[in-house]
Design an enzyme around this catalytic site. Structure first.
Site, PDB file in Angstrom:
ATOM      1  N   LYS A  22      75.268  78.729  17.333  1.00  0.00           N
ATOM      2  CA  LYS A  22      76.607  79.126  16.965  1.00  0.00           C
ATOM      3  C   LYS A  22      77.117  79.489  18.593  1.00  0.00           C
ATOM      4  O   LYS A  22      78.215  79.388  18.587  1.00  0.00           O
ATOM      5  CB  LYS A  22      76.198  80.472  16.433  1.00  0.00           C
ATOM      6  CG  LYS A  22      77.565  81.346  16.247  1.00  0.00           C
ATOM      7  CD  LYS A  22      77.207  82.666  15.580  1.00  0.00           C
ATOM      8  CE  LYS A  22      76.697  83.663  16.386  1.00  0.00           C
ATOM      9  NZ  LYS A  22      77.386  84.644  17.127  1.00  0.00           N
ATOM     10  N   ASN A  23      76.537  80.238  19.378  1.00  0.00           N
ATOM     11  CA  ASN A  23      77.287  80.653  20.681  1.00  0.00           C
ATOM     12  C   ASN A  23      77.394  79.637  21.796  1.00  0.00           C
ATOM     13  O   ASN A  23      78.216  79.759  22.500  1.00  0.00           O
ATOM     14  CB  ASN A  23      76.415  81.896  21.281  1.00  0.00           C
ATOM     15  CG  ASN A  23      76.380  83.357  20.492  1.00  0.00           C
ATOM     16  OD1 ASN A  23      77.260  83.190  19.433  1.00  0.00           O
ATOM     17  ND2 ASN A  23      75.527  83.850  20.633  1.00  0.00           N
ATOM     18  N   CYS A 116      83.435  96.922  18.050  1.00  0.00           N
ATOM     19  CA  CYS A 116      82.721  96.049  17.052  1.00  0.00           C
ATOM     20  C   CYS A 116      81.439  97.143  16.681  1.00  0.00           C
ATOM     21  O   CYS A 116      81.038  97.999  17.458  1.00  0.00           O
ATOM     22  CB  CYS A 116      82.255  94.889  17.204  1.00  0.00           C
ATOM     23  SG  CYS A 116      80.903  94.563  18.333  1.00  0.00           S
ATOM     24  N   ARG A 121      82.696  96.555  23.739  1.00  0.00           N
ATOM     25  CA  ARG A 121      83.047  95.424  24.134  1.00  0.00           C
ATOM     26  C   ARG A 121      84.319  95.068  24.597  1.00  0.00           C
ATOM     27  O   ARG A 121      85.076  94.337  23.729  1.00  0.00           O
ATOM     28  CB  ARG A 121      82.505  94.452  22.932  1.00  0.00           C
ATOM     29  CG  ARG A 121      80.855  94.563  22.438  1.00  0.00           C
ATOM     30  CD  ARG A 121      80.471  93.583  21.488  1.00  0.00           C
ATOM     31  NE  ARG A 121      80.574  92.114  21.806  1.00  0.00           N
ATOM     32  CZ  ARG A 121      80.268  91.292  21.083  1.00  0.00           C
ATOM     33  NH1 ARG A 121      80.188  91.347  19.555  1.00  0.00           N
ATOM     34  NH2 ARG A 121      80.059  90.001  21.505  1.00  0.00           N
ATOM     35  N   ASP A 305      70.036  89.318  21.876  1.00  0.00           N
ATOM     36  CA  ASP A 305      70.521  88.805  20.409  1.00  0.00           C
ATOM     37  C   ASP A 305      68.908  88.571  19.850  1.00  0.00           C
ATOM     38  O   ASP A 305      68.813  88.148  18.610  1.00  0.00           O
ATOM     39  CB  ASP A 305      71.010  87.394  20.660  1.00  0.00           C
ATOM     40  CG  ASP A 305      72.468  87.724  20.803  1.00  0.00           C
ATOM     41  OD1 ASP A 305      72.874  88.798  20.949  1.00  0.00           O
ATOM     42  OD2 ASP A 305      73.143  86.667  21.100  1.00  0.00           O
ATOM     43  N   ARG A 397      77.001  84.619   9.311  1.00  0.00           N
ATOM     44  CA  ARG A 397      77.802  84.325  10.283  1.00  0.00           C
ATOM     45  C   ARG A 397      76.951  83.353  11.177  1.00  0.00           C
ATOM     46  O   ARG A 397      77.740  82.818  12.236  1.00  0.00           O
ATOM     47  CB  ARG A 397      78.476  85.728  11.104  1.00  0.00           C
ATOM     48  CG  ARG A 397      79.225  86.452  10.287  1.00  0.00           C
ATOM     49  CD  ARG A 397      79.768  87.368  11.071  1.00  0.00           C
ATOM     50  NE  ARG A 397      80.224  87.186  12.188  1.00  0.00           N
ATOM     51  CZ  ARG A 397      80.793  87.916  13.143  1.00  0.00           C
ATOM     52  NH1 ARG A 397      80.465  89.418  13.067  1.00  0.00           N
ATOM     53  NH2 ARG A 397      81.239  87.638  14.448  1.00  0.00           N
TER      54      ARG A 397
HETATM   55  C1  EPZ Z   1      78.090  86.735  23.882  1.00  0.00           C
HETATM   56  O1  EPZ Z   1      78.883  87.993  23.553  1.00  0.00           O
HETATM   57  C2  EPZ Z   1      77.487  86.370  22.507  1.00  0.00           C
HETATM   58  N1  EPZ Z   1      78.470  85.950  21.494  1.00  0.00           N
HETATM   59  C3  EPZ Z   1      76.631  87.648  21.797  1.00  0.00           C
HETATM   60  O2  EPZ Z   1      76.333  87.180  20.782  1.00  0.00           O
HETATM   61  C4  EPZ Z   1      75.568  88.128  22.873  1.00  0.00           C
HETATM   62  O3  EPZ Z   1      75.071  89.339  22.450  1.00  0.00           O
HETATM   63  C5  EPZ Z   1      76.121  88.444  24.282  1.00  0.00           C
HETATM   64  O4  EPZ Z   1      76.739  87.260  24.787  1.00  0.00           O
HETATM   65  C6  EPZ Z   1      75.036  88.933  25.294  1.00  0.00           C
HETATM   66  O5  EPZ Z   1      74.128  87.863  25.622  1.00  0.00           O
HETATM   67  C7  EPZ Z   1      78.885  84.655  22.015  1.00  0.00           C
HETATM   68  O6  EPZ Z   1      78.328  84.102  22.604  1.00  0.00           O
HETATM   69  C8  EPZ Z   1      80.048  84.370  20.902  1.00  0.00           C
HETATM   70  P1  EPZ Z   1      79.073  89.779  27.342  1.00  0.00           P
HETATM   71  P2  EPZ Z   1      79.835  88.412  24.814  1.00  0.00           P
HETATM   72  O7  EPZ Z   1      80.412  89.576  27.864  1.00  0.00           O
HETATM   73  O8  EPZ Z   1      80.413  87.310  25.589  1.00  0.00           O
HETATM   74  C9  EPZ Z   1      80.618  94.054  28.657  1.00  0.00           C
HETATM   75  C10 EPZ Z   1      75.308  87.642  18.580  1.00  0.00           C
HETATM   76  O9  EPZ Z   1      74.559  88.142  17.735  1.00  0.00           O
HETATM   77  N2  EPZ Z   1      81.756  93.354  28.885  1.00  0.00           N
HETATM   78  O10 EPZ Z   1      77.994  88.951  27.914  1.00  0.00           O
HETATM   79  O11 EPZ Z   1      81.096  89.338  24.025  1.00  0.00           O
HETATM   80  C11 EPZ Z   1      80.156  93.947  27.121  1.00  0.00           C
HETATM   81  O12 EPZ Z   1      80.668  94.973  26.477  1.00  0.00           O
HETATM   82  C12 EPZ Z   1      75.939  88.050  19.566  1.00  0.00           C
HETATM   83  O13 EPZ Z   1      75.185  86.323  18.386  1.00  0.00           O
HETATM   84  C13 EPZ Z   1      82.779  94.223  29.375  1.00  0.00           C
HETATM   85  O14 EPZ Z   1      82.673  95.429  29.947  1.00  0.00           O
HETATM   86  O15 EPZ Z   1      78.915  89.336  25.651  1.00  0.00           O
HETATM   87  C14 EPZ Z   1      78.667  93.928  27.064  1.00  0.00           C
HETATM   88  O16 EPZ Z   1      78.123  95.383  27.337  1.00  0.00           O
HETATM   89  C15 EPZ Z   1      76.705  89.150  19.320  1.00  0.00           C
HETATM   90  N3  EPZ Z   1      83.888  93.575  29.737  1.00  0.00           N
HETATM   91  C16 EPZ Z   1      78.242  93.393  28.418  1.00  0.00           C
HETATM   92  O17 EPZ Z   1      79.382  93.180  29.156  1.00  0.00           O
HETATM   93  C17 EPZ Z   1      84.112  92.193  29.295  1.00  0.00           C
HETATM   94  O18 EPZ Z   1      85.342  91.718  29.643  1.00  0.00           O
HETATM   95  C18 EPZ Z   1      77.802  91.678  28.231  1.00  0.00           C
HETATM   96  O19 EPZ Z   1      78.675  91.220  27.340  1.00  0.00           O
HETATM   97  C19 EPZ Z   1      83.217  91.632  29.032  1.00  0.00           C
HETATM   98  C20 EPZ Z   1      81.970  92.139  28.764  1.00  0.00           C
END
Ligand code: EPZ
Length: 419
Positions: A22-23, A116, A121, A305, A397
């Protein structure tokens, strides 16, 4: 409302094919925006989030065809530059339209995703990376409005944290920006490598994906994409955990062991016998399940995850385990639901202490997010009696045909419509 009914206590054994990730699929589908030529994707999983993504693309005027695991996209002309609230609120990953739309159309409007279940996030890293390329943003009426009136120009983008989504947005935008770009402190997840490979099939010039420094030489136009989505490592780990909690032996096929590195290390340290070939990985119970300490971290660290699924497994370990969650601030919502099945887990800040072994017994529980739901399914496999899982739209999902795949391994699991 649909529910899953699981009768616990059967040993799982056999082999199960892993679907496309998915990701990986989500950003790659959004990358289709970058070209006016037709794109062809294979191994696209049949999931609710994929359907939402295809709807977002159709809203932008992109023609979408679907035949089994094949998806065709053709963004000949864009008729809109807006990802509307109704779609974005069901899937945060819609923010990934920003980079491709700014690069292709010079403008993008995306509803702010909001908080969420697993945490706040924010998307600030996405916006500041795209600003470096020359985009300007306003927030208007709950929407992020981005403009790049003079086009995007290559730049050095240094991420404060190796965010997966921010790396993806930056990479897609830089592929079509003029001149050279660098993404420093980039995420190294396998899904980033898959996106870079898909972009390369369109003619993008990218090196260094899978390391913290990605280099991109922008091109003036990109061709159609021809790509097969990489396997879903989180789905694979979920089946391995389900097999081990049942004291069984499960082989996941269509995936190589390097996708599962840190997860296999933890499973090995817990006493599982791990074996693998070029496109399969097997975990066999040795009858002993040892406790473990794990800490989630960006790749190659232990994936957030997979944290909930490992927690379910730890409830059956011979001793106390510990999980430290460092990526999301609120990713323990499965704990009270696992407690309804009899698990004894204490949360202290961002740590969960899991007492083992505990006898789990079936109950009605509620899925709260995608991976939390998967942990309830795994616990249900070992719990005595029946476990009923509600709100399984979370599972749909991210897990394709979950109950069918688990049934094929011997689990007693059925989807029902609750009256
Ligand atoms: C991706 O989310 C995945 N989703 C998530 O999958 C996964 O948990 C996550 O990466 C971490 O591996 C998809 O790929 C669609 P991040 P993403 O930006 O990109 C903070 C699942 O169950 N952050 O790496 O949103 C954020 O809040 C899921 O399949 C900021 O502060 O994750 C988090 O604490 C849910 N500002 C950390 O960074 C930003 O602009 C990592 O988030 C972006 C992120």
């Amino acid at each position: 409302m649909e529910i899953l009914r699981i009768r616990g206590g059967t040993r799982l054994e056999g082999s199960v094919p892993v679907s496309g990730a998915k990701n990986a699929a989500l950003p790659i589908l959004f990358a289709g925006i970058l070209s006016d030529q037709p794109s062809q994707l294979r191994n696209v999983p049949d999931l609710a989030d994929i359907k939402t993504t295809l709807k977002v693309l159709e809203t932008l005027g992109i023609s979408v065809t679907r035949d089994g695991d094949r998806v065709g996209l053709h963004a000949k002309q864009l008729s809109s530059i807006e990802a509307p609230y109704d779609l974005v609120r069901t899937m945060r990953a819609s923010v990934l339209v920003l980079g491709p739309l700014l690069a292709r159309a010079g403008e993008a409007r995306v509803s702010l995703p909001g908080g969420c279940a697993i945490g706040a996030r924010p998307v600030d890293f996405h916006l500041s990376a795209l600003e470096k390329l020359g985009a300007v943003f306003d927030i208007e009426g709950g929407y992020i409005h981005g403009r790049a009136p003079d086009g995007l120009r290559g730049a050095t983008m240094t991420l404060p944290f190796p965010s997966v989504g921010a790396t993806e947005n930056a990479l897609m935008a830089a592929a079509l920006a003029s001149g050279f770009s660098e993404i420093q402190n980039a995420a190294c997840e396998p899904e980033i490598i898959d996106l870079a490979e898909a972009l390369r099939s369109m003619g993008a010039k990218i090196t260094g994906e899978g390391t913290p420094l990605i280099r991109i030489e922008g091109v003036s136009s990109l061709g159609g994409m021809n790509h097969a989505i990489a396997p879903d490592r989180v789905e694979a780990a979920t089946f391995l955990c389900a097999g081990l909690i049942s004291k069984g032996k499960v082989r996941v096929t269509g995936i190589a062991s390097h996708y599962l590195g840190s997860a296999l290390e933890v499973l090995g340290s817990m006493g599982a016998k791990i074996s693998s070939g070029t496109d399969w990985v097997e975990a066999e119970s040795t009858g002993v399940l040892l406790p473990a300490h794990l800490k989630t971290a960006p790749f190659p660290g232990f994936p957030t995850d997979m944290q909930a699924q490992f927690m379910a497994l730890m409830t059956q370990a011979e001793g106390n385990s510990k999980i430290e969650e460092t990526i999301f601030e609120n990713r323990f919502m499965h704990v009270p639901e696992l407690a309804r099945l009899g698990a004894r887990i204490r949360i202290q800040g961002n740590e969960a202490l899991v007492e083992g072994p505990t006898r789990l017994s079936g109950a009605t529980v509620m899925a709260t997010d995608l991976r939390a739901s998967a942990s309830l399914v795994i616990a249900g496999v070992v719990a005595s009696g029946e476990t009923l899982i509600r709100r399984i739209y979370h599972l749909d999902r991210g897990y394709e045909k979950l109950e069918l795949k688990l049934s094929a391994l011997g689990a007693q699991i059925h989807r029902e419509t609750e009256k």
